[in-house]
Design a protein around this motif. Sequence first.
Motif, PDB file in Angstrom:
ATOM      1  N   THR A   2     -13.702   6.040  12.833  1.00  0.00           N
ATOM      2  CA  THR A   2     -13.580   5.868  11.386  1.00  0.00           C
ATOM      3  C   THR A   2     -12.119   5.746  10.961  1.00  0.00           C
ATOM      4  OG1 THR A   2     -15.632   7.105  10.986  1.00  0.00           O
ATOM      5  CG2 THR A   2     -14.106   6.881   9.139  1.00  0.00           C
ATOM      6  N   VAL A   3     -11.256   6.532  11.592  1.00  0.00           N
ATOM      7  CA  VAL A   3      -9.820   6.444  11.287  1.00  0.00           C
ATOM      8  C   VAL A   3      -9.288   5.058  11.642  1.00  0.00           C
ATOM      9  CG1 VAL A   3      -7.531   7.273  11.979  1.00  0.00           C
ATOM     10  CG2 VAL A   3      -9.356   8.913  11.493  1.00  0.00           C
ATOM     11  N   LEU A   4      -9.698   4.541  12.799  1.00  0.00           N
ATOM     12  CA  LEU A   4      -9.246   3.214  13.221  1.00  0.00           C
ATOM     13  C   LEU A   4      -9.732   2.132  12.257  1.00  0.00           C
ATOM     14  CD1 LEU A   4      -9.833   3.392  17.086  1.00  0.00           C
ATOM     15  CD2 LEU A   4      -7.652   3.494  15.882  1.00  0.00           C
ATOM     16  N   ILE A   5     -11.024   2.189  11.905  1.00  0.00           N
ATOM     17  CA  ILE A   5     -11.576   1.207  10.977  1.00  0.00           C
ATOM     18  C   ILE A   5     -10.913   1.333   9.608  1.00  0.00           C
ATOM     19  CG2 ILE A   5     -13.670   0.457   9.754  1.00  0.00           C
ATOM     20  CD1 ILE A   5     -15.253   1.387  12.224  1.00  0.00           C
ATOM     21  N   GLY A   6     -10.750   2.567   9.152  1.00  0.00           N
ATOM     22  CA  GLY A   6     -10.138   2.807   7.855  1.00  0.00           C
ATOM     23  C   GLY A   6      -8.716   2.270   7.782  1.00  0.00           C
ATOM     24  N   TYR A   7      -7.966   2.439   8.861  1.00  0.00           N
ATOM     25  CA  TYR A   7      -6.597   1.929   8.896  1.00  0.00           C
ATOM     26  C   TYR A   7      -6.588   0.418   8.698  1.00  0.00           C
ATOM     27  CZ  TYR A   7      -1.975   0.658  10.669  1.00  0.00           C
ATOM     28  OH  TYR A   7      -0.716   0.132  10.795  1.00  0.00           O
ATOM     29  N   GLY A   8      -7.490  -0.264   9.399  1.00  0.00           N
ATOM     30  CA  GLY A   8      -7.542  -1.720   9.282  1.00  0.00           C
ATOM     31  C   GLY A   8      -7.979  -2.196   7.919  1.00  0.00           C
ATOM     32  N   VAL A   9      -8.971  -1.527   7.349  1.00  0.00           N
ATOM     33  CA  VAL A   9      -9.482  -1.913   6.034  1.00  0.00           C
ATOM     34  C   VAL A   9      -8.418  -1.716   4.959  1.00  0.00           C
ATOM     35  CG1 VAL A   9     -11.177  -1.370   4.250  1.00  0.00           C
ATOM     36  CG2 VAL A   9     -11.888  -1.505   6.643  1.00  0.00           C
ATOM     37  N   VAL A  10      -7.750  -0.570   5.006  1.00  0.00           N
ATOM     38  CA  VAL A  10      -6.672  -0.308   4.040  1.00  0.00           C
ATOM     39  C   VAL A  10      -5.565  -1.346   4.201  1.00  0.00           C
ATOM     40  CG1 VAL A  10      -4.871   1.316   3.356  1.00  0.00           C
ATOM     41  CG2 VAL A  10      -7.177   2.146   3.863  1.00  0.00           C
ATOM     42  N   GLY A  11      -5.338  -1.753   5.458  1.00  0.00           N
ATOM     43  CA  GLY A  11      -4.288  -2.726   5.724  1.00  0.00           C
ATOM     44  C   GLY A  11      -4.529  -4.101   5.132  1.00  0.00           C
ATOM     45  N   LEU A  12      -5.765  -4.378   4.712  1.00  0.00           N
ATOM     46  CA  LEU A  12      -6.060  -5.670   4.098  1.00  0.00           C
ATOM     47  C   LEU A  12      -5.351  -5.841   2.761  1.00  0.00           C
ATOM     48  CD1 LEU A  12      -9.902  -5.979   4.803  1.00  0.00           C
ATOM     49  CD2 LEU A  12      -8.037  -7.155   5.989  1.00  0.00           C
ATOM     50  N   THR A  13      -5.111  -4.728   2.086  1.00  0.00           N
ATOM     51  CA  THR A  13      -4.507  -4.792   0.751  1.00  0.00           C
ATOM     52  C   THR A  13      -3.199  -4.005   0.631  1.00  0.00           C
ATOM     53  OG1 THR A  13      -5.878  -2.914   0.028  1.00  0.00           O
ATOM     54  CG2 THR A  13      -6.741  -5.140  -0.367  1.00  0.00           C
ATOM     55  N   SER A  14      -2.901  -3.163   1.602  1.00  0.00           N
ATOM     56  CA  SER A  14      -1.710  -2.313   1.513  1.00  0.00           C
ATOM     57  C   SER A  14      -0.439  -3.087   1.875  1.00  0.00           C
ATOM     58  CB  SER A  14      -1.856  -1.110   2.451  1.00  0.00           C
ATOM     59  OG  SER A  14      -0.636  -0.409   2.563  1.00  0.00           O
ATOM     60  N   PRO A  15       0.510  -3.206   0.955  1.00  0.00           N
ATOM     61  CA  PRO A  15       1.777  -3.887   1.263  1.00  0.00           C
ATOM     62  C   PRO A  15       2.525  -3.214   2.405  1.00  0.00           C
ATOM     63  CG  PRO A  15       1.506  -3.635  -1.102  1.00  0.00           C
ATOM     64  CD  PRO A  15       0.434  -2.812  -0.461  1.00  0.00           C
ATOM     65  N   ALA A  16       2.444  -1.877   2.474  1.00  0.00           N
ATOM     66  CA  ALA A  16       3.159  -1.144   3.522  1.00  0.00           C
ATOM     67  C   ALA A  16       2.603  -1.474   4.903  1.00  0.00           C
ATOM     68  CB  ALA A  16       3.063   0.353   3.261  1.00  0.00           C
ATOM     69  N   LEU A  17       1.278  -1.502   5.026  1.00  0.00           N
ATOM     70  CA  LEU A  17       0.671  -1.795   6.317  1.00  0.00           C
ATOM     71  C   LEU A  17       0.834  -3.266   6.690  1.00  0.00           C
ATOM     72  CD1 LEU A  17      -2.589   0.370   6.308  1.00  0.00           C
ATOM     73  CD2 LEU A  17      -0.298   0.901   7.159  1.00  0.00           C
ATOM     74  N   LYS A  18       0.823  -4.137   5.692  1.00  0.00           N
ATOM     75  CA  LYS A  18       1.088  -5.558   5.958  1.00  0.00           C
ATOM     76  C   LYS A  18       2.508  -5.748   6.474  1.00  0.00           C
ATOM     77  CE  LYS A  18      -2.183  -7.617   2.675  1.00  0.00           C
ATOM     78  NZ  LYS A  18      -2.341  -8.470   1.463  1.00  0.00           N
ATOM     79  N   LYS A  19       3.420  -4.961   5.930  1.00  0.00           N
ATOM     80  CA  LYS A  19       4.808  -5.032   6.391  1.00  0.00           C
ATOM     81  C   LYS A  19       4.907  -4.577   7.837  1.00  0.00           C
ATOM     82  CE  LYS A  19       9.488  -3.523   5.196  1.00  0.00           C
ATOM     83  NZ  LYS A  19      10.320  -2.734   4.243  1.00  0.00           N
ATOM     84  N   ILE A  20       4.138  -3.526   8.179  1.00  0.00           N
ATOM     85  CA  ILE A  20       4.113  -3.056   9.566  1.00  0.00           C
ATOM     86  C   ILE A  20       3.546  -4.139  10.479  1.00  0.00           C
ATOM     87  CG2 ILE A  20       3.048  -1.402  11.152  1.00  0.00           C
ATOM     88  CD1 ILE A  20       3.213   0.677   8.933  1.00  0.00           C
TER      89      ILE A  20
END
Length: 249
Positions: free
Chosen positions: A44-62
């Motif tokens: 769930t943590v792995l899936i959640g990280y990816g899903v949040v990354g769809l819209t999170s500018p910080a994760l997109k930057k990573i």
Amino acid sequence: MSKIIIVLFLSLSFLKVNGQNTLVDSADQKKNVRFKYRSLIFPTVLIGYGVVGLTSPALKKINNSIRDELSAQHFRKVKLDNFTQYTPSLSVYALNAFGIHGKNNLKDRTIVMATAYIIMGSSISIIKKTSNIERPDSSNTRSFPSGHTANAFLGAEFLYQEYKDISVWYGIMGYLVATGTGFLRMTNDKHWLTDVATGAGIGILSTKIAYWVHPFLKKTIFKDKDDLNGMIMPFYNGREYGLGLSMIF
């Protein structure tokens, strides 16, 4: 940055293998099977990280930073991940063929694996068609999530569940291969980190669900089918790689 990502994935893999109890102790277990919700945390943590990354500018930057770092390392693009994605799953059958028997017989483990692949395959297909995330190499908009990584981690969890009572090292090796597959998807410029993380989570979760529902499937759909003959072989049609499953009941 790339070294940090490798260490992170390996750490998560070892944490998963060493800290997780089996979802179903035995396919032939007569007592009631209880779902262990703690086993959902890791995928769930792995899936959640990816899903949040769809819209999170910080994760997109990573995502972009990791891609730039990997590009700077000039990793050679290889197609090994087209084959390593299936290595953990096929290892279960190879080990049995060499006389190292796992938890389940041919019928039960094949039902579990087929169920996991149906869950994983349908989930990946639907999400890819609806997410429309462009790949790092701009080849298409089916980047999210990584199907290769999902295949590999599905097999790694399958290998772990079948052989953890014999030796935890089988599961460790399966997760190392799966981690390597995910890393290759990034070095080949086919996926972002968020794609790989979500694919890994979906693969693990699909196998867990397959073991959870297996007693019900065996009791209802397959209750009168004691014998099963089948064959599992990889295939390549010129464009796509996959596993072919043929079963005779």
